[in-house]
Enzyme design. Structure first.
Site, PDB file in Angstrom:
ATOM      1  N   CYS A 246      70.259  60.539  22.045  1.00 39.02           N
ATOM      2  CA  CYS A 246      69.998  61.930  22.451  1.00 39.02           C
ATOM      3  C   CYS A 246      69.838  62.805  21.207  1.00 39.02           C
ATOM      4  CB  CYS A 246      71.142  62.430  23.335  1.00 39.02           C
ATOM      5  SG  CYS A 246      70.929  64.135  23.877  1.00 39.02           S
ATOM      6  N   CYS A 247      70.757  62.611  20.220  1.00 40.64           N
ATOM      7  CA  CYS A 247      70.644  63.380  18.961  1.00 40.64           C
ATOM      8  C   CYS A 247      69.312  63.094  18.267  1.00 40.64           C
ATOM      9  CB  CYS A 247      71.801  63.055  18.016  1.00 40.64           C
ATOM     10  SG  CYS A 247      73.378  63.809  18.476  1.00 40.64           S
TER      11      CYS A 247
ATOM     12  N   CYS B 240      75.786  71.497  20.407  1.00 40.40           N
ATOM     13  CA  CYS B 240      75.252  71.615  21.760  1.00 40.40           C
ATOM     14  C   CYS B 240      76.405  71.810  22.746  1.00 40.40           C
ATOM     15  CB  CYS B 240      74.497  70.352  22.132  1.00 40.40           C
ATOM     16  SG  CYS B 240      73.017  70.067  21.155  1.00 40.40           S
TER      17      CYS B 240
ATOM     18  N   CYS C 295      75.893  63.792  13.810  1.00 43.51           N
ATOM     19  CA  CYS C 295      74.747  63.621  14.703  1.00 43.51           C
ATOM     20  C   CYS C 295      73.601  62.902  14.006  1.00 43.51           C
ATOM     21  CB  CYS C 295      74.276  64.973  15.205  1.00 43.51           C
ATOM     22  SG  CYS C 295      73.878  66.095  13.874  1.00 43.51           S
TER      23      CYS C 295
HETATM   24  S1  SF4 Z   1      74.847  67.091  20.207  1.00 42.46           S
HETATM   25 FE1  SF4 Z   1      73.042  67.782  21.372  1.00 42.46          FE
HETATM   26  S2  SF4 Z   1      71.488  66.352  20.750  1.00 42.46           S
HETATM   27 FE2  SF4 Z   1      73.446  65.379  20.223  1.00 42.46          FE
HETATM   28  S3  SF4 Z   1      74.096  64.194  22.045  1.00 42.46           S
HETATM   29 FE3  SF4 Z   1      74.943  66.234  22.311  1.00 42.46          FE
HETATM   30  S4  SF4 Z   1      73.388  67.292  23.573  1.00 42.46           S
HETATM   31 FE4  SF4 Z   1      72.385  65.525  22.673  1.00 42.46          FE
END
Ligand code: SF4
Length: 253
Positions: A134-135, A219, A247
């Site tokens: 996701c990151c 996030c 991240c």
């Molecule tokens: S920090 Fe943001 S980009 Fe990373 S996993 Fe969480 S929601 Fe996804």
């Protein structure tokens, strides 16, 4: 309201982050001077230079220093599509009032949709691999875009923030996403008290989540408030081991 003016909600909150944390260290003024000098020198020697801002306390200090010294350092923000509304509101205020340009990079919509379709809405909590995936989609791909053509990027990393960051240098040529860029960490030796003292004496606008015990803000699904005695970054990816808590933006080779 000017960029350097605290929002009314921040001012009226008595138990705010300024009251709790603003306490300069012995060499505060020297640190400010060193930070300005590093930023100036990076512009002179290595332009183009850009600041990566998460709009956290450290980053609003750096943007304020860039503005106050009229440095040619545009700022970029990674708007992941999962930020708190308080962060988005601060982004709008910063775009409206900063002298330097504030550019926003977003993930590719189809990649985000594909990720959620394939792995589900809660995938980030299911495994480290999926969280990092996701990151990759929401942060690292837009970061690569933002760094294209740059020679230096400026970050708000500080040594105090976590054991993973205990040896952050002022100037770093070895981190992974930079791919040959210089990473400048001008606040590396600032304390949390220094950061808030700077915000207080310069009336810098900041994210009101800091008043609600969010020292480190990312996030929304991956950030929570911390309790007394918890580590600075305990509220980031709190379900993971300490060693995994990055991240990828600041990964080492
Ligand atoms: S920090 Fe943001 S980009 Fe990373 S996993 Fe969480 S929601 Fe996804």
């Amino acid at each position: 309201m000017s960029m350097s003016t605290l929002s009314q909600s921040n001012q009226s909150n008595k138990a705010n982050a300024i009251a709790l944390h603003a306490k300069p260290s012995a060499h505060f003024l020297e640190k400010v001077a060193e930070t300005v000098s590093l930023l100036q020198q990076s512009v002179t020697d290595f332009s183009p230079v850009t600041q990566a801002s998460s709009l956290g306390a450290e980053d609003v200090v750096i943007t304020h220093l860039i503005d106050a010294n009229a440095l040619n350092i545009p700022v970029f923000v990674l708007e992941t599509g999962a930020l708190h509304h308080e962060t988005l509101a601060l982004l709008e205020r910063t775009q409206a009032h900063a002298r330097t340009s504030i550019k926003v990079y977003r993930p590719a919509n189809e990649k985000v949709i594909e990720f959620v379709k394939t792995h589900g809405q809660n995938a980030i909590y299911e495994s480290l691999e999926l969280r990092k995936a996701c990151c990759q989609v929401r942060k690292l791909a837009p970061l690569a875009e933002a760094l294209k053509g740059q020679r230096v990027w400026v970050t708000g990393l500080r040594r105090e923030q976590s054991s993973n960051r205990a040896e952050v240098p002022l100037i770093d040529r070895t981190d992974e996403p930079s791919k040959g860029l210089i990473k400048l960490n001008p606040l590396a030796n600032w304390t949390w008290g220094d950061v808030w003292h700077y915000i207080a004496i310069n009336q810098v606008d900041y994210n009101p989540l800091h008043d609600q015990f969010f020292p480190s803000i990312g996030c929304a699904p991956c950030t929570r408030a911390i309790s007394l005695g918890e580590e600075f970054r305990a509220g980031r990816w709190w379900w993971e081991d300490e060693a995994a808590k990055e991240c990828g933006l600041h990964a080492k080779k």
